[in-house]
Structures are given as structure tokens and as C-alpha cells.
Design a protein around this motif. Structure first.
Motif, mmCIF file in Angstrom:
data_model
loop_
_atom_site.group_PDB
_atom_site.id
_atom_site.type_symbol
_atom_site.label_atom_id
_atom_site.label_comp_id
_atom_site.label_asym_id
_atom_site.label_seq_id
_atom_site.Cartn_x
_atom_site.Cartn_y
_atom_site.Cartn_z
ATOM 1 N N ASP A 27 -45.862 60.393 -108.128
ATOM 2 C CA ASP A 27 -45.884 61.445 -109.298
ATOM 3 C C ASP A 27 -44.557 61.054 -110.170
ATOM 4 O O ASP A 27 -43.598 61.911 -109.772
ATOM 5 C CB ASP A 27 -45.918 62.898 -108.936
ATOM 6 C CG ASP A 27 -46.441 63.440 -110.018
ATOM 7 O OD1 ASP A 27 -45.827 63.606 -111.282
ATOM 8 O OD2 ASP A 27 -47.481 64.597 -109.930
ATOM 9 N N ILE A 45 -43.004 64.591 -111.830
ATOM 10 C CA ILE A 45 -42.316 65.332 -111.254
ATOM 11 C C ILE A 45 -40.903 64.754 -110.590
ATOM 12 O O ILE A 45 -40.152 65.586 -110.560
ATOM 13 C CB ILE A 45 -43.277 66.162 -109.869
ATOM 14 C CG1 ILE A 45 -42.392 67.065 -109.375
ATOM 15 C CG2 ILE A 45 -43.412 64.952 -108.829
ATOM 16 C CD1 ILE A 45 -42.308 68.346 -110.348
ATOM 17 N N GLU A 56 -47.340 65.511 -106.261
ATOM 18 C CA GLU A 56 -46.229 66.741 -106.720
ATOM 19 C C GLU A 56 -46.127 67.671 -105.436
ATOM 20 O O GLU A 56 -44.846 68.186 -105.285
ATOM 21 C CB GLU A 56 -46.925 67.498 -107.960
ATOM 22 C CG GLU A 56 -46.039 68.767 -108.429
ATOM 23 C CD GLU A 56 -46.645 69.269 -109.589
ATOM 24 O OE1 GLU A 56 -46.103 70.559 -110.181
ATOM 25 O OE2 GLU A 56 -47.853 68.780 -110.068
ATOM 26 N N LYS A 57 -47.209 67.968 -104.757
ATOM 27 C CA LYS A 57 -47.006 68.801 -103.581
ATOM 28 C C LYS A 57 -45.929 68.136 -102.682
ATOM 29 O O LYS A 57 -45.218 69.076 -101.826
ATOM 30 C CB LYS A 57 -48.338 69.078 -102.913
ATOM 31 C CG LYS A 57 -48.416 69.866 -101.852
ATOM 32 C CD LYS A 57 -49.899 69.921 -101.343
ATOM 33 C CE LYS A 57 -50.140 70.812 -100.161
ATOM 34 N NZ LYS A 57 -51.294 70.959 -99.693
ATOM 35 N N ILE A 101 -43.578 66.116 -103.082
ATOM 36 C CA ILE A 101 -42.105 66.155 -103.664
ATOM 37 C C ILE A 101 -41.550 67.397 -103.835
ATOM 38 O O ILE A 101 -40.206 67.608 -103.132
ATOM 39 C CB ILE A 101 -42.137 65.416 -105.021
ATOM 40 C CG1 ILE A 101 -42.550 63.931 -105.108
ATOM 41 C CG2 ILE A 101 -40.772 65.659 -105.748
ATOM 42 C CD1 ILE A 101 -42.523 63.078 -106.409
ATOM 43 N N ASN A 102 -42.443 68.356 -104.121
ATOM 44 C CA ASN A 102 -42.059 69.815 -104.180
ATOM 45 C C ASN A 102 -41.730 70.289 -102.606
ATOM 46 O O ASN A 102 -41.019 71.221 -102.545
ATOM 47 C CB ASN A 102 -43.107 70.747 -104.739
ATOM 48 C CG ASN A 102 -42.901 70.673 -106.401
ATOM 49 O OD1 ASN A 102 -41.926 70.484 -107.012
ATOM 50 N ND2 ASN A 102 -43.700 71.034 -107.035
ATOM 51 N N SER A 103 -42.178 69.693 -101.701
ATOM 52 C CA SER A 103 -41.836 70.219 -100.229
ATOM 53 C C SER A 103 -40.883 69.320 -99.664
ATOM 54 O O SER A 103 -40.685 69.478 -98.354
ATOM 55 C CB SER A 103 -43.155 69.976 -99.479
ATOM 56 O OG SER A 103 -44.221 70.436 -100.097
ATOM 57 N N PRO A 108 -36.810 69.416 -100.299
ATOM 58 C CA PRO A 108 -35.751 69.762 -101.276
ATOM 59 C C PRO A 108 -34.464 69.083 -101.280
ATOM 60 O O PRO A 108 -33.905 69.024 -102.023
ATOM 61 C CB PRO A 108 -35.652 71.098 -100.340
ATOM 62 C CG PRO A 108 -36.051 71.145 -98.955
ATOM 63 C CD PRO A 108 -37.210 70.168 -99.156
ATOM 64 N N LYS A 122 -37.171 66.449 -111.414
ATOM 65 C CA LYS A 122 -36.299 66.713 -110.261
ATOM 66 C C LYS A 122 -35.157 65.588 -110.324
ATOM 67 O O LYS A 122 -34.306 65.789 -109.220
ATOM 68 C CB LYS A 122 -36.968 66.620 -109.147
ATOM 69 C CG LYS A 122 -37.877 68.074 -108.846
ATOM 70 C CD LYS A 122 -38.640 67.897 -107.417
ATOM 71 C CE LYS A 122 -39.191 69.445 -107.500
ATOM 72 N NZ LYS A 122 -38.487 70.578 -107.103
ATOM 73 N N GLU A 131 -50.817 63.582 -97.307
ATOM 74 C CA GLU A 131 -49.915 64.649 -97.761
ATOM 75 C C GLU A 131 -49.475 65.505 -96.562
ATOM 76 O O GLU A 131 -48.012 65.791 -96.932
ATOM 77 C CB GLU A 131 -50.684 65.420 -98.643
ATOM 78 C CG GLU A 131 -50.631 65.139 -99.936
ATOM 79 C CD GLU A 131 -51.372 66.223 -101.093
ATOM 80 O OE1 GLU A 131 -50.709 65.912 -102.383
ATOM 81 O OE2 GLU A 131 -52.100 66.667 -100.666
#
Length: 310
Positions: free
Chosen positions: A86, A89, A63-64, A66-68, A70, A93, A41
Motif C-alpha cells: 500500500d 500509507i 494499510e492494516k 503497516i499501521n501495526s 510502529p 508514514k 496479514e
């Protein structure tokens, strides 16, 4: 210029120039995995900070992660199983996710049947014994004319059907979807998983890992298996309860197993590795020259297509 992170270590290994030319002609800069291992990760988060696309193998796209990322707009799976991504998510997005469907089916079916033969005929045990001066005979199992259960009748499962036919095997199968025409055409006994475990001499797993298939092969099922059962798993490790499988083999409840997919890869302190009648692989069933080239090409074309749409 757009950037694409590429994590699989075998990606474009044998058609490198062709793939590089495709990237260049589409104004894409590929960034290759620098770790020579499955990325974790933290490594993915750092590498994906300003990346537009991702070509991924079995690395954890959580999720972590993908969220990181942008700028991430597209993920191309190098293979078909997307349980490491995931999807909720990704969909939220609006990140496009593609797969290389069919690219490696023949390679995986070949390897699955090779594992089946290796376990049944104790090929690795005999090989190691001979190299150490043991020229004794080892009694093994026949394959020709036996019963095989195939869990999952997608492209790989159907490849196993064709190979099993060559060995004149009675073919049992289970899948979430029932293709009546295919089943009848190939004289397949379509039954539930419990019946396959109870009646078959060989079982080969070719299903995705989902909530429903997690630990599908468990202690209760294995307690009803034939003592000569050989279990083959080239799909996903979580489908098999590895502790239950170890106990069944160690206690001589079943004959052995061929495993190319573990719940943790590489497995840490897995007791299965201590058993002679277990043949293991490094999640390598898809790793043939032909499959590697085709998966690389398809994943590249998929990521180019999806990034152009964004």
C-alpha cells in the motif's frame, strides 16, 4: 541493533554468508520467514511489531499491516512490482520503499520465452505422454518468423525483444510510454493492445498491475484473437481475466497459455489448471541462481541505505 524481517523464501539462498556479513557489519539482525510460505496479514502484523525494516516478496503489505508496525522505517522490495504494498500509507508514514530494478530482468525474459516455446511446441504434453507410454506424434506450432506482441517495454519486455529477434519474429509492442528511438532502432510496430491481440500469434505480458491494467486481457479482447494465439503472463495475475482466458482456451478460440502469475497464489480451484495446453509456474520466472543472488544483494544494500538515512 536494528531488526529487519525478510519474507522471500529464496532470499540469500545461494549467497547466504555474504548477505549475513553485510547485515552484521551494519548492526542489523535479520529475521527470516518461519512459515515456508507467503505470509498473511496476521502473520505479518505479529512479525513486524518491533521491526525497523522489511525485505518483502509478494506478501500483502496492506494499510492494516503497516499501521501495526510502529517502528517500520523502510521496505525493500525483492523484485520490482510493488502492487502488494500500500504505497499511499507508506508515503503518508514516510516509509522508504525501494526495488531491485534490473536484477531479474534476464531471468524473467528467459522464462517467458521458455513458456512460449513450451506451449507452442506442447513440450509438457509430449513429455507426460511419453512417460506414460504414449509415443504418438502431437502437431504443434512453429515459433520462428511469427508475430509476437510484447505488452510493456521495460527491462523485461526489452529482453523479450532481443530473444524474439533471434527467432526472426515480427515484433509488435505497447507501453504507456513511447520510446521512439528504441522502437525505430529495433524495428518494432508500436500499436494499441487491441491490434496486438488481433494480429499477433504470441503475446507476452510485462506490465505492472494497476487500475488501468487490471483485466486488460478480457473476454472482449480475446474474442478477436487469432485461433493460434499463445498468451504468456509472467507479470501479475490480475492483468488477465482468468475466467475469460479459460473459456477462450477451452472453447478452442485460442491455442493456449503459459502462466506464471495468478490472481490468487497458489490458485485455488482454478479451471485453467485442468487444461493440457496451459503450462503453469509458481511465480518462479525470476528464480535463477544469478537473479536470486543479485536481488538478495540489492535488497540488502537498499534496506541498509534507507535505514541509515532515517
Amino acid at each position: 541493533m536494528k531488526k529487519v524481517l525478510v519474507t522471500p523464501r529464496s532470499f540469500a539462498k545461494y549467497n547466504h554468508q555474504e548477505i549475513l556479513a553485510l547485515f552484521q557489519s551494519n548492526n542489523i539482525e535479520p529475521i527470516f520467514n518461519p512459515y515456508n510460505a507467503i505470509m498473511n496479514e496476521e502473520q505479518l502484523i505479529e512479525a513486524l511489531k518491533d521491526v525497523d525494516g522489511l525485505i518483502v516478496g509478494v506478501d500483502p503489505i496492506t494499510e492494516k499491516v503497516i499501521n501495526s508496525a510502529p517502528n517500520l522505517k523502510a521496505i525493500a522490495k525483492y523484485g520490482v512490482g510493488i502492487d502488494n504494498i500500500d504505497m499511499n500509507i507508506a508515503e503518508a508514514k514516510k516509509i522508504a520503499v525501494s526495488r531491485t530494478v534490473g536484477a531479474n530482468s534476464s531471468a524473467v525474459a528467459d522464462y517467458s520465452f521458455a513458456l512460449l516455446m513450451a506451449v507452442a511446441r506442447r513440450v509438457v504434453e509430449i513429455h507426460n505422454g511419453c512417460k506414460n507410454g504414449d509415443w504418438g506424434k502431437k502437431i504443434a506450432l512453429d515459433v520462428f518468423g511469427k508475430k509476437i506482441g510484447i505488452l510493456g517495454l521495460g527491462a523485461i519486455g526489452r529482453g523479450m525483444v532481443q530473444r524474439a529477434k533471434g527467432f526472426n519474429m515480427d515484433i509488435y509492442a505497447y507501453d504507456i510510454f513511447k520510446d521512439e528511438a528504441y522502437i525505430q532502432e529495433n524495428n518494432i510496430k508500436f500499436v494499441d493492445v487491441e491490434t496486438i491481440v488481433q494480429e499477433c500469434d504470441f503475446i507476452s505480458i510485462h506490465m505492472p498491475l494497476t487500475e488501468e491494467t487490471h483485466h486488460m486481457i478480457n473476454r472482449d479482447l480475446l474474442s478477436n484473437a487469432k485461433s493460434n494465439l499463445v498468451l504468456i503472463n509472467t507479470a501479475r495475475g490480475g492483468i488477465v481475466d482468468e475466467e475469460a482466458l479459460y473459456e477462450a482456451i477451452a472453447d478452442n478460440k485460442i491455442y493456449g497459455a503459459g502462466i506464471d502469475a495468478f490472481e490468487e497464489e497458489p490458485p485455488q480451484n482454478s479451471k485453467l489448471l485442468s487444461l493440457e495446453n496451459v503450462v503453469v509456474g509458481s511465480h518462479t520466472a525470476a528464480s535463477s541462481f544469478e537473479a536470486t543472488n543479485l536481488m538478495s544483494l540489492m535488497a540488502t544494500e537498499n534496506i541498509i541505505r534507507d535505514l541509515e538515512r532515517m
